[in-house]
Design an enzyme around this catalytic site. Structure first.
Site, PDB file in Angstrom:
ATOM      1  N   HIS A  74      20.488  17.271  42.076  1.00  0.00           N
ATOM      2  CA  HIS A  74      19.718  17.856  43.183  1.00  0.00           C
ATOM      3  C   HIS A  74      18.299  17.072  42.997  1.00  0.00           C
ATOM      4  O   HIS A  74      17.472  17.572  42.005  1.00  0.00           O
ATOM      5  CB  HIS A  74      19.432  19.475  43.061  1.00  0.00           C
ATOM      6  CG  HIS A  74      18.412  20.037  44.113  1.00  0.00           C
ATOM      7  ND1 HIS A  74      17.766  21.324  44.029  1.00  0.00           N
ATOM      8  CD2 HIS A  74      17.732  19.431  44.907  1.00  0.00           C
ATOM      9  CE1 HIS A  74      16.961  21.615  44.913  1.00  0.00           C
ATOM     10  NE2 HIS A  74      16.798  20.531  45.603  1.00  0.00           N
ATOM     11  N   ASP A 183      20.492  27.683  47.009  1.00  0.00           N
ATOM     12  CA  ASP A 183      19.649  27.219  45.702  1.00  0.00           C
ATOM     13  C   ASP A 183      18.392  28.406  45.607  1.00  0.00           C
ATOM     14  O   ASP A 183      17.523  28.006  46.283  1.00  0.00           O
ATOM     15  CB  ASP A 183      19.337  25.983  45.656  1.00  0.00           C
ATOM     16  CG  ASP A 183      19.175  25.390  44.416  1.00  0.00           C
ATOM     17  OD1 ASP A 183      19.007  26.281  43.390  1.00  0.00           O
ATOM     18  OD2 ASP A 183      18.782  24.199  44.151  1.00  0.00           O
TER      19      ASP A 183
HETATM   20  C1  DX5 Z   1      14.421  25.423  42.094  1.00  0.00           C
HETATM   21  C2  DX5 Z   1      15.888  24.837  41.598  1.00  0.00           C
HETATM   22  C3  DX5 Z   1      16.875  25.802  41.403  1.00  0.00           C
HETATM   23  C4  DX5 Z   1      16.604  26.649  40.406  1.00  0.00           C
HETATM   24  C5  DX5 Z   1      17.292  27.816  40.672  1.00  0.00           C
HETATM   25  O1  DX5 Z   1      13.664  24.228  42.476  1.00  0.00           O
HETATM   26  O2  DX5 Z   1      16.457  24.046  42.346  1.00  0.00           O
HETATM   27  O3  DX5 Z   1      18.264  25.185  41.335  1.00  0.00           O
HETATM   28  O4  DX5 Z   1      17.319  26.244  38.838  1.00  0.00           O
HETATM   29  O5  DX5 Z   1      17.008  28.934  39.465  1.00  0.00           O
HETATM   30  P1  DX5 Z   1      17.340  30.363  39.855  1.00  0.00           P
HETATM   31  O6  DX5 Z   1      18.689  30.748  39.852  1.00  0.00           O
HETATM   32  O7  DX5 Z   1      16.701  31.116  38.440  1.00  0.00           O
HETATM   33  O8  DX5 Z   1      16.702  30.841  40.955  1.00  0.00           O
HETATM   34 ZN    ZN Z   2      18.374  22.995  42.453  1.00  0.00          ZN
END
Ligand code: DX5
Ligand code: ZN
Length: 227
Positions: A74, A183
């Protein structure tokens, strides 16, 4: 056709001092993909890891039986193309980027596909989906951000549910096999509601790495999805 669900733990919440081991452990817990959050301190106000870390982890991204587990990169970076290309060389299987981070969305998609990777577009909570009118035929994955990108451990933004419903309609209309990933802020207690809105792929960072037993969390997520 029955929907197959994918759980993609985000390494952002893993122990960075033991990344290889964390990848192995979370795969043993039943991950379908490994989500790899790349932040550049420019597009987002945080800095994580680059292609060298991705290639170092690639040999660990397989099950005990030796089956490869896809690395889902990502990109929260601006510009996109050179780093996308570097991550393809570093072993990424899927590469997503934010359409507002590149001047030429279609070209960035082609850069990723020309390297043999699957291409995805990621949408921030405040962003419209309009660009999909022009490129949905070219992509393999749509990522709906349910937090503002940059940090793990934030709360799920509810308007993402409406956006997921909208994207699901667009995917159905396209007739294409496109995965719909959500996400940010995904937990055992909201994953079912998110799936009901139309998502089939779930990134979870803090929900999994924040707990001592990764398998218990992944199993609980699958149980909610199956209920
Ligand atoms: C945020 C990231 C996510 C993040 C999600 O910028 O793209 O992938 O790691 O983390 P949680 O699941 O803790 O919200
Ligand atoms: Zn992410």
């Amino acid at each position: 056709m029955a929907m197959t669900f994918c759980i993609a733990p985000s390494l952002l919440s893993a122990d960075f001092a033991r990344l290889g081991e964390e990848v192995k452990n979370v795969i043993a817990a039943g991950s379908d993909w490994i989500h790899f959050d790349v932040m550049d301190n420019h597009y987002v106000p945080n800095l994580t890891f680059g292609p060298m870390i991705c290639s170092a982890l690639k040999p660990h991204a397989k099950t005990a039986a030796g089956v490869a587990v896809p690395i889902d990169v990502h990109l929260m970076v601006q510009p996109v193309d050179a780093l996308a290309s570097a991550f393809a060389d570093a072993g990424a299987d899927l590469i997503s980027f934010h359409p507002d981070a590149t001047s030429h969305v279609h070209r960035s998609i082609q850069v990723i596909k020309s390297k043999g990777c699957k291409a995805g577009l990621a949408f921030n909570p405040g962003q419209p989906l309009d660009v999909l009118d022009w490129v949905i035929e070219d992509i393999d994955l749509i990522v709906i951000m349910s937090v503002n990108p940059g940090f793990g451990g934030q709360s799920f933004i509810d308007s993402a549910l409406r956006k997921i419903e909208d994207v699901r309609r667009r995917i159905t209309a396209s007739g294409k096999n496109i995965r719909l990933e959500v996400d940010g802020g995904v937990k055992v207690d909201n994953i079912r509601q998110i799936a009901d809105a139309g998502a089939d792929t779930f990134v979870a960072g803090s929900a999994i790495f924040g707990k001592p037993d990764y398998k218990a969390v992944v199993d609980a997520m699958r149980a909610s999805l199956a209920a």
